[in-house]
Every structure is written in C-alpha cells, then in structure tokens.
Design an enzyme around this catalytic site. Structure first.
Site, short mmCIF file in Angstrom:
data_model
loop_
_atom_site.label_atom_id
_atom_site.label_comp_id
_atom_site.label_asym_id
_atom_site.label_seq_id
_atom_site.Cartn_x
_atom_site.Cartn_y
_atom_site.Cartn_z
CB SER A 555 5.51 2.38 -8.60
OG SER A 555 4.65 1.71 -7.59
CG HIS A 668 3.42 -2.53 -10.14
ND1 HIS A 668 2.89 -1.38 -10.76
CD2 HIS A 668 4.02 -2.01 -9.30
CE1 HIS A 668 3.25 -0.32 -10.13
NE2 HIS A 668 4.07 -0.58 -9.09
#
Length: 705
Positions: A555, A668
């Site tokens: 991320s 994610h």
C-alpha cells in the site's frame, strides 16, 4: 514483557540461539494458525465467549466457531457452536443466553443459544440479514442493524414476463460508488436499527420491527439504562465525503421516532467523528473517542478521549499526545473473525473510563479519571491489546493480547490488582516447535535531528562477524505504525536468512499529532529520507552486506518502495505490493475520494504537476533495481492499473527487469485476510525474488519467456 507473560509463555519465546532445537517458521505454517477474536465476557465475569478462526481444509478460506472458557482457569475452553461461520457473540444481561450471527440463505441472521443446553435457534429472518445484537437492560428485546427495507419484506408480485432477465446495468450518481473488499455500493440502501423480542422462537423466526428509517445510516446501537431509548451513531449529511468527518450520537425512542417516548434527540455533536460511544452508569454522560475537526485541514487527526455530560463536552486527553485505541499494524488480525469490541468502559462508580491507547507501537489499557483526565496504566509491556470487553461491574476485562513472538490469545485482567493471566493457549503446540526471533527496538537520529523508532529482526541462527542480506520492510497507511505484534511475513524473512528492518518513519501514528501530520503535502518525501537513514544506521553495525539490500512494502509501503528505487540505486531487489505509482490515476480510480485537500492542495485536473512530481512512475527512467509487483486483481483501494501495472508498463517499455504477480479475486486485504493459499503463495513469491537477486539462487520462474 511483563512478568505474567514471562511466567506463562517463557517456554515459547525462541531466540536465534535456539535454532538447533527448534525449526524455522515456514510460509505454510499459516495454514495451522488459530486466531482468537471478539472476546465477550459474561456480565458476572465468570465466563468468556469468543470466536476461534481456523483455516479450512482446502486452504481457500476460513472457518469460525464460538467457544466458551471459564475465567477461573480451572477448565479448558469448549466449543459451543458447530460453525462453520458463526460470529459476534453477545451475552444476555442474566448471562443465560448468547445471541450470535450465522449465515443463513446468503445473509447473516441472529441466533440464540441457551447455555442451559439445546441447539441454537434462528431469531431473525430478514431478507438482507442482521448485525450483532445489543440486548435491552431487561433482556427482553434485542436491537440490531439491518439494511432491509420495507419493500424487501413485501411479497414480490408475479411478473407478467417471468423469463425476462433482470438488468445488471448500474446507474451511478455518487462519487463514492464502490468499496474495497465489498464491491459496488447501493446508494439507496441504508443501515437502520431494528428490534426483536429476545425469546427462543421455536420453529419459526421471530418478527422484527424497524425503529429508524430515512436516507441515512445508523450504527452501534445501545440502550438507555431504563430501556426506553436506543442510542446510535450516524452521519446525517448527504454525500458526506465532501466534508470533514462528522458523525454524531443520537437517541430515539425504543418504540421508534415519533412514538410515545418522543422524537430523535442529538446527544453528542463535537463537529468531528465519534467512536465507541458508551453511556455512563447513571445514563447522564457519554464517553467517546474522536477529534474536533481543526480549521486547517490535516492529513492525520489523532483521537482523544471525551466525556459529554449535560451538553458539555470535555477532552480528557488534551495533554496526552498519543493515540486512543489499538493502532499497531500486523498481518495476523483474525481474518473474517470480526473486529470484536474495543469499547470505552465506564467503571461502576462512573468516575473513570478505561480505554486502549497506543504509544510507540505498544497498545495497552489505561484508566482515565472522568473529571480530571488523570491516567493510570492497567496493563503495560511490549505487546498489543487488540480487543476487549468488561464485566457488568467493570472489575474484570477479557482481552486479546499478542506480541512479536505470539499470535494473540485470550487473557483476563483483574482491574483492582492489575493482574493479567492467560485463558487460552491456542497456538502453543505449534509455536513450541518454532525458532522465532524477538525483535530489537532501536532509535536513531534522522537527517534533521528527529528521533525515529525502528525494529530489527536478525536471522535465525545469527552468527556475529558474518554479513547478511537486508530487507527493508515499509508499512503503509501512511498513518499507521509497526509495533509489538506478531508479523508472519517478517518472521519468515528472518527464518530465510535475512536481516529485517522495519521503521516507523515520520507520518506514522503512535508518536503524537505533529509527528503523524508532518508529511502532509510531502508524501512521499522526508519519510523516504528517514528510511534511508535507518538503512545507513544499521549498516554501520557491521553485519549487513551493503551490496545485498532489498526493499518491500504494501500500500503506502508499496508507494515508498517504488519511490525508493526511482531515487537510489542502492537496492539490489525490490518487491512492491498493492502500490500507488501514479497519483493522478489514483485520485480518479481509488474507492474513496480525495475531494478534501488533506493529501494534495489541489486536484489533478487543476494542478497535475503537484500529483506528477510525487508519482513514482515519473521516475521510471532512473530505476535500475529488479522489481516485482504483487497485486490483487480486485483491489479497489489501490487499483492495479494506477499502481504496479502502470509502473510495470513503464519499466517494460524501458526494457528493465520487472515482473507482475497478480492474485485473482483478491482485494487490498490480500496479505491480511485473503485466501490462505494466496497469502502463502504471496510470501513464496516475495522471498523467491529476494533469494534470486540477494542470495544468487538459481530461480528461473521469473525469467522472460
């Protein structure tokens, strides 16, 4: 660690010198991990219900079941539901019944389980399911949330054309129209409060009643002390993403707005977000976490602890510059086990509030005086408190605690004595076999004199005088923090012969408001410089081979990995995970909007240069480091087409060494709650890449075809 941990768990703490007696941790050990989640202590404090999460036999998912353990420690835990996807246990006030959630016909429904014996019985049967139970004080009614609408309850009329297909076309009118790990959002669907009689229904589910309605969502219901009203949190502004976060606490008559008890009442409004609101024992005050939105926009806002009484709000932690709540990053939060409860707990006399705080990567419970804010630690040590609940008299707290060499277990805190003892040992048999590394805490001085905290894991079997390859592992966020919690990825890197360095550069949480917000409009930037000083500081210790440096992160850590290889040639290999490479594309495609000027001063269509200059892909010409991109194909938080895919395309155009590893169906959350088989394969790809370029192993899987 605190003495109680040393006494109960010392036999499991393995160090490199014990490697000959224990085996190194493996990637596939994840399949055998067991996670304790959602601890719920009984009102009388004698028992704790919790969720146990395990990997299923096919290694493509997780199973959850409810367990029960006595707090006297005299009997082992016992399983009380069959699963395979039971969760969110909640005790009735008399401690005789547990309400919990179980998937039924595609939606979670409330079930009741009498602890006197018998099978669980389905309580609700709503077309769009039910949320966790909130019991009324008299135990006769349960409040819960559901997205079910009146039209969902109406019997569908028979279509004149029964074979006519239903349209799958989406008409989108709002800026936020999808969410990572959830998918597309229905703007007409709203979460409202319902109630249902809390009696074992027999053969047919009970009839539930809707309490709130309208175009807004209500969450976290709880009852007034007399049971006449229901309190909840809600953000009642249309398309609120245009504005700073600002939800309030309201109450509504249990009979519904406009009923005999009166209409909707605003209880707390601080012009900022409110988390974990809890009524005081006398029902006249509310304790909550949150912040008051500043006049000048900030990238990071640190939570404080407030008490609202008689419409007056007092900040109890204005002089306590650390985070309210648990905020330590790891890769082993209970996957699909529910976050559990981490409430603000009032003591029985109403004089104090107990809440988790996080300082320098350590999360512990602290008691705050409800008038003065004077604080007293109830737990201490190099660990992380993840979730907790208290008995009715707040004399006992059930909590889950983990540290760098132990997955979280269930513990009991005696508030009066501050004694803590374990109630479960769910991973003992596995971890007793492993040579795990206890990280070394190390503070260093960065380029501008700022003190930065980092941790170092030395390889299993570390030998002084030998030089080892290094992996710099960068956390995401950017507003989060590494700390004292178990991290499988880092332990496995150490097990594979690497020195692992994982700092909390500026922008990280748990170090105060100024430290967290200092990177606003400068991300990435000086945080990258912090990371490079960390590498230099470790190299000076003499056991790192400066020619074999690797870097990875996910991320925001993927963003900084991309940035690093575009700004230095020092790294011999890199793995960028679910990254941001093109800020312009990210602004347009991420699941949440950036309309608020918290990361950028303008927009990409008005000032593209600000976005371009901070986009790693702009520096693709400078990259010489072989790089792997690890991507989830359903990642809506950092969509692949603006991240690794964009960077990969640029590097391939330049004939540079790059490879993409794409995981179908993963969001994610791949590294934390993705399919177990994918999580393990992800670890394998990362280490193979580093083995190839940092250890010279003959791995051909990534060579051009």
């Amino acid at each position: 660690m605190r003495p109680f941990f040393i006494a109960s768990l010392a036999g499991l703490v393995c160090v490199p010198g014990l490697a000959a007696q224990h085996r190194a941790i493996s990637d596939s050990d994840l399949f055998a991990f067991r996670w304790v989640a959602s601890p719920q202590i009984a009102p009388d404090g004698r028992r704790v219900a919790y969720v146990l999460v395990t990997v299923n036999a096919k290694h493509d998912g997780y199973e959850t079941s409810l367990w029960l353990v006595a707090t006297d420690g005299l009997s082992p835990p016992r399983r009380i539901t069959s699963g395979p996807h039971d969760g969110a246990p909640r005790w009735s006030p008399d401690g005789a019944t547990l309400a919990f959630l179980r998937p039924t016909d595609g939606h979670t429904q409330l079930y009741l389980l009498s602890l006197a014996g018998g099978e669980a019985q389905q309580l609700t049967d709503l077309p769009k399911g039910a949320g966790p139970a909130a019991w009324s004080p008299d135990g006769k009614t349960i409040a819960f949330t559901s997205t079910t609408a009146p039209e969902d309850l109406a019997k569908p009329e028979k279509s004149a054309k029964p074979d006519e297909p239903k349209s799958d076309v989406r008409v989108i009118t709002q800026a936020e129209f999808r969410a990572d790990d959830e998918g597309y959002v229905d703007p007409g669907e709203h979460t409202h409060i319902w109630t249902v009689a809390a009696v074992l229904p027999g053969e047919q589910p009970a009839k539930a009643r809707q309490v709130t309605s309208g175009a807004f969502d209500e969450n976290a219901p709880q009852w007034s002390r007399d049971g006449t009203r229901i309190y909840f949190a809600s953000d009642r502004v249309p398309e609120s993403y245009y504005y700073p976060p600002d939800n309030n606490v309201y109450s509504v008559p249990a009979a519904g707005a406009g009923g005999a008890g009166g209409a909707l009442d605003t209880v707390v409004d601080i012009h900022g977000p409110v988390f974990g609101a809890a009524l005081s024992p006398d029902g006249r005050a509310v304790a909550f976490r949150g912040w008051i939105n500043p006049r000048a926009t900030r990238s990071y806002n640190q939570s404080d602890l407030f008490v609202a009484r008689d419409r007056q709000v007092k900040n109890l932690t204005a002089d306590y510059d650390f985070d309210m709540g648990g905020a330590v990053l790891g890769d082993q939060a209970p996957p699909r086990g529910g976050e559990g409860s981490s409430p603000n707990i009032w003591t029985a006399d109403g004089r104090s509030v107990i809440v988790a705080t996080t300082e320098h990567g350590r999360s512990n419970l602290v008691r705050f005086d409800a008038q003065t804010g004077a604080r007293e630690p109830l737990t201490s040590g190099d660990h992380a408190v993840l979730a907790y609940t208290a008995s009715a008299d707040a004399k006992s707290v059930a909590l889950t605690i983990g540290d760098p060499t132990h997955l979280p277990d269930l513990y009991l805190l005696d508030v009066a004595t501050k004694g803590v003892r374990p109630l479960t040992h769910v991973n003992d048999s596995l971890f007793a076999q492993l040579a795990l590394v206890t990280p070394e805490d190390f503070w260093y001085t960065s380029f501008d004199g700022r003190k930065i905290e980092t941790w170092i894991m030395k390889p299993v079997g570390f030998t002084p005088g030998r030089k080892y390859p290094l992996i710099l592992d960068i956390h995401g966020g950017p507003h989060t923090a590494y700390g004292y919690v178990f991290f499988h990825e880092l332990q496995w890197m150490a097990a594979k012969g690497y020195v692992v360095l994982y700092p909390n550069p500026r922008g990280s949480t748990t170090y105060g408001q100024e430290f967290g917000n200092i990177i606003q409009y400068k991300y990435p930037g000086d945080d990258y410089r912090d990371l490079m000083v960390a590498v230099d500081s470790l190299i000076r210790r003499g056991y790192v081979d400066s020619t074999r440096l690797g870097v990875t992160g996910g991320s925001g850590g993927g963003l900084l990995t991309d940035w690093a290889v575009g700004h230095t040639h020092r790294f011999a290999a890199a793995v960028s995970q679910r990254d941001v490479a093109d800020w312009l594309g990210f602004w347009y495609t991420a699941d949440f909007t950036l309309f608020q000027p918290s990361w950028f001063r303008s927009t990409p269509f008005r000032d593209p240069q600000e976005f371009l200059v901070r986009s790693p892909v702009r520096y693709a010409d400078s990259v010489t480091t072989p790089i792997m991109f690890v991507l989830g194909e359903q990642d809506l938080r950092a969509p692949p087409n603006q991240g690794g895919e964009a960077m990969f395309r640029a590097l391939k155009y330049l004939h540079k060494t790059a490879v993409m590893v794409r995981f179908p169906g993963e969001s994610h959350e791949l590294s934390r709650s993705g399919k177990p088989v994918h999580r393990v394969e992800r670890l394998q790809h990362i280490l193979r890449w580093f083995d190839k370029y940092l250890q010279g192993k003959p791995i051909t899987a990534y060579d051009g075809r």
